[in-house]
Design a protein around this motif. Structure first.
Motif, PDB file in Angstrom:
ATOM      1  N   VAL A 234       0.848  -1.200   0.000  1.00  0.00           N
ATOM      2  CA  VAL A 234       0.000   0.000   0.000  1.00  0.00           C
ATOM      3  C   VAL A 234       0.883   1.249   0.000  1.00  0.00           C
ATOM      4  O   VAL A 234       2.090   1.162   0.224  1.00  0.00           O
ATOM      5  N   LYS A 239       7.964   0.297  -0.207  1.00  0.00           N
ATOM      6  CA  LYS A 239       8.357  -0.521  -1.375  1.00  0.00           C
ATOM      7  C   LYS A 239       9.656   0.001  -1.988  1.00  0.00           C
ATOM      8  O   LYS A 239      10.594  -0.765  -2.212  1.00  0.00           O
ATOM      9  N   SER A 241      11.807   1.962  -0.620  1.00  0.00           N
ATOM     10  CA  SER A 241      12.887   1.807   0.358  1.00  0.00           C
ATOM     11  C   SER A 241      13.390   0.361   0.335  1.00  0.00           C
ATOM     12  O   SER A 241      14.595   0.121   0.261  1.00  0.00           O
ATOM     13  N   ARG A 736       0.528  11.258  -0.628  1.00  0.00           N
ATOM     14  CA  ARG A 736       1.888  11.824  -0.676  1.00  0.00           C
ATOM     15  C   ARG A 736       2.202  12.576   0.614  1.00  0.00           C
ATOM     16  O   ARG A 736       3.323  12.998   0.845  1.00  0.00           O
TER      17      ARG A 736
HETATM   18  N1  ATP Z   1      11.278   0.554   7.994  1.00  0.00           N
HETATM   19  C1  ATP Z   1      11.243   1.861   7.819  1.00  0.00           C
HETATM   20  N2  ATP Z   1      11.943   2.660   8.610  1.00  0.00           N
HETATM   21  C2  ATP Z   1      11.919   4.014   8.460  1.00  0.00           C
HETATM   22  N3  ATP Z   1      11.212   4.622   7.535  1.00  0.00           N
HETATM   23  C3  ATP Z   1      10.483   3.863   6.708  1.00  0.00           C
HETATM   24  C4  ATP Z   1      10.455   2.451   6.806  1.00  0.00           C
HETATM   25  N4  ATP Z   1       9.653   1.976   5.836  1.00  0.00           N
HETATM   26  C5  ATP Z   1       9.195   3.039   5.168  1.00  0.00           C
HETATM   27  N5  ATP Z   1       9.697   4.174   5.685  1.00  0.00           N
HETATM   28  C6  ATP Z   1       9.455   5.540   5.243  1.00  0.00           C
HETATM   29  O1  ATP Z   1       8.132   5.610   4.761  1.00  0.00           O
HETATM   30  C7  ATP Z   1       8.076   6.459   3.643  1.00  0.00           C
HETATM   31  C8  ATP Z   1       7.472   5.725   2.478  1.00  0.00           C
HETATM   32  O2  ATP Z   1       8.385   4.788   1.999  1.00  0.00           O
HETATM   33  P1  ATP Z   1       8.486   4.443   0.452  1.00  0.00           P
HETATM   34  O3  ATP Z   1       8.503   5.694  -0.341  1.00  0.00           O
HETATM   35  O4  ATP Z   1       9.591   3.472   0.288  1.00  0.00           O
HETATM   36  O5  ATP Z   1       7.085   3.739   0.279  1.00  0.00           O
HETATM   37  P2  ATP Z   1       6.363   3.217  -1.034  1.00  0.00           P
HETATM   38  O6  ATP Z   1       5.647   1.983  -0.642  1.00  0.00           O
HETATM   39  O7  ATP Z   1       7.329   3.132  -2.143  1.00  0.00           O
HETATM   40  O8  ATP Z   1       5.326   4.392  -1.240  1.00  0.00           O
HETATM   41  P3  ATP Z   1       4.403   4.800  -2.489  1.00  0.00           P
HETATM   42  O9  ATP Z   1       3.894   3.585  -3.160  1.00  0.00           O
HETATM   43  O10 ATP Z   1       3.304   5.555  -1.823  1.00  0.00           O
HETATM   44  O11 ATP Z   1       5.222   5.698  -3.333  1.00  0.00           O
HETATM   45  C9  ATP Z   1       9.491   6.951   3.407  1.00  0.00           C
HETATM   46  O12 ATP Z   1       9.676   8.174   4.059  1.00  0.00           O
HETATM   47  C10 ATP Z   1      10.337   5.901   4.074  1.00  0.00           C
HETATM   48  O13 ATP Z   1      11.562   6.423   4.503  1.00  0.00           O
END
Ligand code: ATP
Length: 768
Positions: A234, A239, A241, A736
């Motif tokens: 979600v 993801k 990261s 966002r």
């Molecule tokens: N284990 C973690 N520790 C610290 N911060 C985290 C962790 N997992 C996620 N985050 C933080 O949460 C935020 C969202 O992470 P990320 O952009 O990787 O998510 P995503 O699933 O790719 O999001 P989207 O699909 O909405 O773009 C970032 O600021 C990331 O640093």
């Protein structure tokens, strides 16, 4: 001293000790590196002194070459060692600030004493190289830290499973060598640490998460089994990261075999590429090849053809609904995204084996040297069993031979002599030396030869690049004659007319871009890209079935990690047959689902999940914040004032990066105009390659994958978000936000807001 204070003092003592070791190591390394650097400078200066140059006899030439080679190798070797030392120094510098972030005490089965394992970004041994003072977070033993709470635990090594018990799990925040925070943790890794990390302000570049990787993310990062790993997560579940830490993990694990250029990442837009470009270097790894799928395709297509970007396509879909050709275009997009269209192309290719390929004349000085008819005749005279690309290779050989004959004929023509006169002195000298008999006519012959060779080199190069094949004209034909005996949509006639018009203008719509490149590869030969060992596709929900099939076709031997969120599939046509959807056609793969959202406060997640397509699968991380605000304005004229007021309020609360996210570029431009001159606002468009903190205006599709402290949706009314198909756009925009979300509504709120319970947001009637 309390027990806690005592243990903190002891930990600080250890930090001091480790930093001392780091300093010593750095000093030694620095001295060595400096000596080596001086060596390298000296070697470069005296390079020629030690090379024996003698070009009198062939033997002497060989000896000279060998001596130069030896000297160059010596220099390269020193430079390489210097480069390695430089990297080691950089690592030590990083460790000096914050040597580690975690500790576990682990008693192996059948042992009596626990070992304390300190975990950091890189490993480091003591000065005697005997004991690890810090373990790299990617070392096998470090997985204990991510996967287990205190109690029974195990980890895998090359020699098998090691079991035991974790007796302590501790986390640190160390900055500039001082412990700023220390927590003993239980079930999950440091809620406190995570709270702190997530509570910070957004940054213009992504941060690494190694100190707080969660168990479910660790499964993605350390997965080594699957050749196809599909991650549905979600919004804000980490993801991207996880993908980046996974790359760092794989580079560590397969250090000998896997290099940065063996890994490719397809990212959604150039802004995103720059946003994530810091993470790997921060972890001490080189950045991998990052590209958008658009740029990847562009590299394969002749420069004279223009390709529409996915964003332009999106803008068309969202803003041109009234246009006469809209329905046809949308039907065409739907069809061209499907595997059925790939089958149509394959069928057409079978027909082309018999007849129908278009070629181009090979001309020289406006004269036809080899006509397209002759090329076609030759092509179709070849054995039918030979595949089209192999036939093309044979045609290339034949053409080069024919061109050689033409070159001979051209040599004696008058124009050549005119060009000979323009040759430089060097060419004359060369001809003179080559002419052993001192015969003037021979010399002229050599000079003529030099001229025609130069002129023909360009044509031959083009032949080798298959420029004689008229791919565009042949593709054009697909829309006229390529559909015999094949099922096509009922609107095919109009789709064909519309596509032909674009192709005549040398314009490929985004929906035609991948089919065209696929088609071209099937004609000219696609080189399966073997150099790419691992491919990462982020925002994987935005790729069509056709695009996936193409990616698989071009990277048949590559391991893939696809990461995306079907709830954010803003190119709605792309969702059909998408591998992120369970039960899609993917055969052998592993699927991991992430449901916890880390980015946004609990209040924002609770609000946004209500209109997410897959609500039940979204879980908020417990980080408290303000309720999202829905502000109702009565008339257009209030909007500017309200917007400025909201921005100032958010800024006063300490939100450094505020994004005004619009549905389209068109709307973004209007908002920008509204604020420009009043506030320092930056407009983000397709060409923006990086951004700084501050106030930004951008369309949703450029905000993909990125996050901001505060998000304002300036037009959240039912005039802007009208249809069901706008749901994923609206969800993507709202998610966002990290800390604050504000929606401004003029008139009636869009129906997505109506789906949300009233107590999950604050409704404000603007009186401004
Ligand atoms: N284990 C973690 N520790 C610290 N911060 C985290 C962790 N997992 C996620 N985050 C933080 O949460 C935020 C969202 O992470 P990320 O952009 O990787 O998510 P995503 O699933 O790719 O999001 P989207 O699909 O909405 O773009 C970032 O600021 C990331 O640093």
């Amino acid at each position: 001293m309390s027990k806690e204070a005592n243990s903190r003092a002891n930990e600080q003592k250890r930090v001091d000790f480790v930093i001392d070791e780091i300093n010593q190591k750095a000093q030694q390394l620095y001295t060595k590196s400096k000596g080596l650097q001086e060596d390298v400078i000296e070697l470069r200066k005296t390079f020629w002194d030690d090379v024996k140059i003698n070009l009198d006899e062939p033997d002497d030439i060989i000896e000279t070459e060998a001596s130069m080679k030896q000297q160059a190798e010596l220099l390269a070797q020193r430079e390489q060692i210097h480069g390695i030392m430089d990297e080691q120094l950089k690592t030590l510098k990083r460790l000096k600030d914050s040597p580690y972030f975690g500790r576990i005490d682990f008693i192996e089965d059948r042992e009596t004493e626990a070992d304390s394992i300190y975990i950091g970004i890189n490993s480091m041994m003591d000065h005697e190289d005997e004991n690890f003072l810090i373990y790299d977070w990617r070392a096998p033993i470090s997985s204990l830290y991510y996967d287990f709470s205190p109690g029974l635990a195990s980890y895998e090594t090359l020699d098998g499973t090691i079991s035991g018990e974790i007796t302590l799990k501790r986390q640190f925040i160390i900055r500039q060598g001082k412990i700023k925070g220390m927590f003993d943790t239980g079930v999950t890794i440091g809620d406190e640490l995570l709270q702190q990390a997530l509570g910070n302000n957004a940054s213009s570049s992504m941060k690494n998460i190694v100190a707080t990787i969660q168990q479910e993310q660790n499964m993605i990062i350390r997965n080594e089994r699957s050749s196809l790993l599909i991650v549905q997560g979600v919004a804000g579940s980490g993801k991207t990261s996880a993908a980046l830490q996974r790359i760092a993990y794989l580079m560590y694990r397969y250090r000998e075999k896997l290099h940065a250029d063996n890994v490719v990442m397809f990212s959604p837009n150039p802004l995103f590429s720059s946003y994530i470009s810091n993470v790997l270097p921060e972890l001490g790894e080189a950045n991998v090849r990052q590209t958008t799928f658009l740029d990847y395709l562009k590299d394969k297509i002749d420069d004279s053809i223009t390709i529409e970007s996915p964003f332009e396509q999106m803008e068309y879909v969202l803003t041109q609904k009234e246009s006469n050709s809209y329905q046809t275009r949308v039907k065409g997009m739907d069809y061209k995204s499907s595997i059925a269209f790939m089958k149509l192309i394959d069928d057409f290719l079978t027909q082309l084996e018999e007849d129908g390929l278009h070629f181009k004349n090979i001309t020289f000085q406006k004269r036809i040297l080899i006509s397209k008819e002759d090329i076609k005749n030759y092509f179709y005279s070849l054995n039918k069993e030979i595949s089209i690309p192999n036939k093309m290779e044979i045609v290339v050989k034949w053409l080069l031979k024919e061109l050689q004959n033409h070159q001979k004929v051209e040599k004696d023509k008058d124009w050549v002599m005119e060009q000979v006169e323009l040759l430089d002195k060097e060419a004359y000298l060369k001809a003179h030396y080559e002419d052993n008999d001192d015969d003037v006519s021979m010399e002229e012959d050599i000079l003529r030869e030099a001229v025609v060779k130069r002129f023909f080199a360009r044509i031959k190069k083009q032949v080798k690049q298959f420029k004689f094949v008229h791919v565009l004209a042949t593709y054009y034909k697909l829309f006229h004659e390529g559909t015999v005996n094949v099922d096509v949509p009922s609107e095919w006639g109009q789709i064909a007319v519309q596509t032909s018009k674009n192709l005549s203008n040398r314009f490929l719509t985004w929906e035609d871009a991948t089919p065209y490149v696929y088609f071209q590869g099937k004609l000219l030969g696609d080189n399966a890209d073997r150099s790419v060992r691992h491919l990462f596709v982020d925002e994987a929900q935005d790729y069509s079935a056709f695009q996936y099939a193409y990616i698989k076709h071009i990277f048949p031997y590559t391991r893939m990690t696809l990461l995306g969120d079907i709830n954010q599939a803003i190119y709605s046509l792309a969702t059909k047959e998408n591998p992120l959807v369970p039960h899609s056609l993917e055969s052998s793969h592993e699927r991991i689902t992430l449901t916890k959202s880390y980015r946004s406060t609990k209040q924002i997640v609770e609000f946004t999940k209500k209109f997410a397509p897959g609500e039940e699968l979204i879980e908020a991380f417990e980080r408290e914040g303000n309720l999202p605000k829905v502000i109702q304005v009565n008339e257009e004229s209030q909007k500017r004032e309200v917007l400025i007021h909201v921005i100032e309020e958010l800024q006063d609360k300490g939100n450094e990066t505020i994004a005004i996210i619009c549905k389209t570029l068109q709307e973004s431009k209007e908002i920008y105009e509204l604020l420009h001159g009043q506030l320092p606002v930056h407009m983000i468009n397709e060409e923006t390659y990086s951004f700084t903190r501050g106030l930004l205006v951008l369309p949703i599709y450029l905000a993909k994958g990125i996050e901001f402290d505060g998000v304002i949706i300036p037009n959240a009314s039912d005039q802007y978000y009208v249809e069901e198909s706008d749901r994923t756009l609206f969800y993507t925009a709202c998610t966002r936000a990290m800390h604050e979300l504000v929606l401004i509504v003029e008139g009636e709120p869009c129906f997505f807001i109506d789906e949300v319970q009233r107590n999950t947001y604050e409704l404000i009637q603007s009186t401004t």
